[in-house]
Write a protein that holds these residues in place. Structure first.
Motif, PDB file in Angstrom:
ATOM      1  N   LYS A 126      28.934 127.404  70.355  1.00 59.95           N
ATOM      2  CA  LYS A 126      29.678 126.539  71.077  1.00 59.95           C
ATOM      3  C   LYS A 126      31.019 127.067  71.114  1.00 59.95           C
ATOM      4  N   PHE A 127      31.631 127.321  72.422  1.00 58.29           N
ATOM      5  CA  PHE A 127      32.850 127.995  72.543  1.00 58.29           C
ATOM      6  C   PHE A 127      33.707 127.052  73.212  1.00 58.29           C
ATOM      7  N   ASP A 128      35.002 127.206  73.023  1.00 55.83           N
ATOM      8  CA  ASP A 128      36.170 126.423  73.570  1.00 55.83           C
ATOM      9  C   ASP A 128      37.131 127.067  74.289  1.00 55.83           C
ATOM     10  N   VAL A 172      34.885 111.893  78.576  1.00 54.62           N
ATOM     11  CA  VAL A 172      36.011 112.647  78.520  1.00 54.62           C
ATOM     12  C   VAL A 172      36.894 112.124  77.374  1.00 54.62           C
ATOM     13  N   GLU A 173      37.343 112.986  76.685  1.00 53.53           N
ATOM     14  CA  GLU A 173      38.242 112.471  75.525  1.00 53.53           C
ATOM     15  C   GLU A 173      39.697 112.637  75.746  1.00 53.53           C
ATOM     16  N   THR A 178      46.602 120.231  75.559  1.00 59.98           N
ATOM     17  CA  THR A 178      45.701 121.108  75.985  1.00 59.98           C
ATOM     18  C   THR A 178      44.546 120.614  76.680  1.00 59.98           C
ATOM     19  N   LEU A 179      43.945 121.296  77.526  1.00 58.80           N
ATOM     20  CA  LEU A 179      42.619 121.064  78.176  1.00 58.80           C
ATOM     21  C   LEU A 179      41.598 121.946  77.531  1.00 58.80           C
ATOM     22  N   HIS A 180      40.530 121.583  76.905  1.00 56.41           N
ATOM     23  CA  HIS A 180      39.543 122.228  76.255  1.00 56.41           C
ATOM     24  C   HIS A 180      38.325 121.982  77.087  1.00 56.41           C
ATOM     25  N   LEU A 181      37.649 123.105  77.400  1.00 58.43           N
ATOM     26  CA  LEU A 181      36.271 123.356  78.104  1.00 58.43           C
ATOM     27  C   LEU A 181      35.552 123.946  77.310  1.00 58.43           C
ATOM     28  N   ALA A 216      45.057 122.275  68.660  1.00 63.02           N
ATOM     29  CA  ALA A 216      43.969 122.567  67.623  1.00 63.02           C
ATOM     30  C   ALA A 216      42.775 121.964  67.766  1.00 63.02           C
ATOM     31  N   SER A 217      42.697 120.618  68.361  1.00 63.85           N
ATOM     32  CA  SER A 217      41.750 119.920  68.525  1.00 63.85           C
ATOM     33  C   SER A 217      42.028 118.926  69.463  1.00 63.85           C
ATOM     34  N   ALA A 218      40.895 118.530  70.230  1.00 64.58           N
ATOM     35  CA  ALA A 218      40.889 117.676  71.226  1.00 64.58           C
ATOM     36  C   ALA A 218      41.238 116.132  70.732  1.00 64.58           C
ATOM     37  N   GLU A 219      40.932 115.975  69.420  1.00 63.56           N
ATOM     38  CA  GLU A 219      40.922 114.549  68.768  1.00 63.56           C
ATOM     39  C   GLU A 219      42.352 114.492  68.306  1.00 63.56           C
TER      40      GLU A 219
END
Length: 168
Positions: free
Chosen positions: A96-98, A166-167, A85-88, A75-78
């Protein structure tokens, strides 16, 4: 009479020589086919072992911009929601796209969404069948670990050139 007997012996010798030659050719072909089959199996195994890490590595390098790559939950990188999941992130026409790459129910998926929109993992497009995919980030290096359908594990590391935060 002696001439006929000698002719029969010559014919028999030629026939035996031809039979030995034919058996030798068949044996060489069988050995060559067996060797070729082993080479194809080895190449396929290597390909299957590396294809997912190569795919993900290419996606990371393509999106290597400042704050363009993050590792986290679906759902979220946080937040960690159990789906690695890898978010780009990328901006297209002011939006802004994910792009999310993740493993879910036996498949590697890719999902392109507007940032912060909620979707279920089933909404993604299947990339390929696998037994696992995980990501870890550490000081600008993304480590990708995959498990293919045969159970072979492969790991690759990608150093981000953008110096992005990077998070993880």
């Amino acid at each position: 009479m002696r001439g006929k007997q000698q002719h029969n012996i010559e014919s028999a010798f030629v026939l035996v020589l031809f039979a030995v030659f034919a058996m030798t050719v068949v044996a060489v072909l069988a050995l060559g086919a067996n060797s070729y089959q082993r080479l194809v199996e080895r190449d396929n195994e290597g390909y299957n072992k590396r294809i997912v890490t190569s795919y993900v590595t290419a996606k990371i390098r393509d999106n290597d911009t400042y704050d363009g790559v993050a590792v986290g939950g679906f759902a979220s990188a946080e937040e960690d929601d159990g789906i690695d999941t890898l978010h780009l992130y990328q901006e297209i026409e002011g939006e802004k796209f994910d792009t999310r790459i993740y493993y879910y129910n036996g498949y590697i998926y890719e999902l392109l969404t507007l940032e912060d929109l909620e979707f279920k993992p089933e909404a993604g497009n299947t990339v390929m069948e696998a037994k696992g995919l995980s990501f870890r980030s550490n000081e600008g290096v993304i480590e990708i670990t995959t498990v293919d359908t045969e159970g072979h594990t492969n790991t690759a590391s990608v150093a981000l050139r953008s110096g992005s935060g990077v998070e993880s």
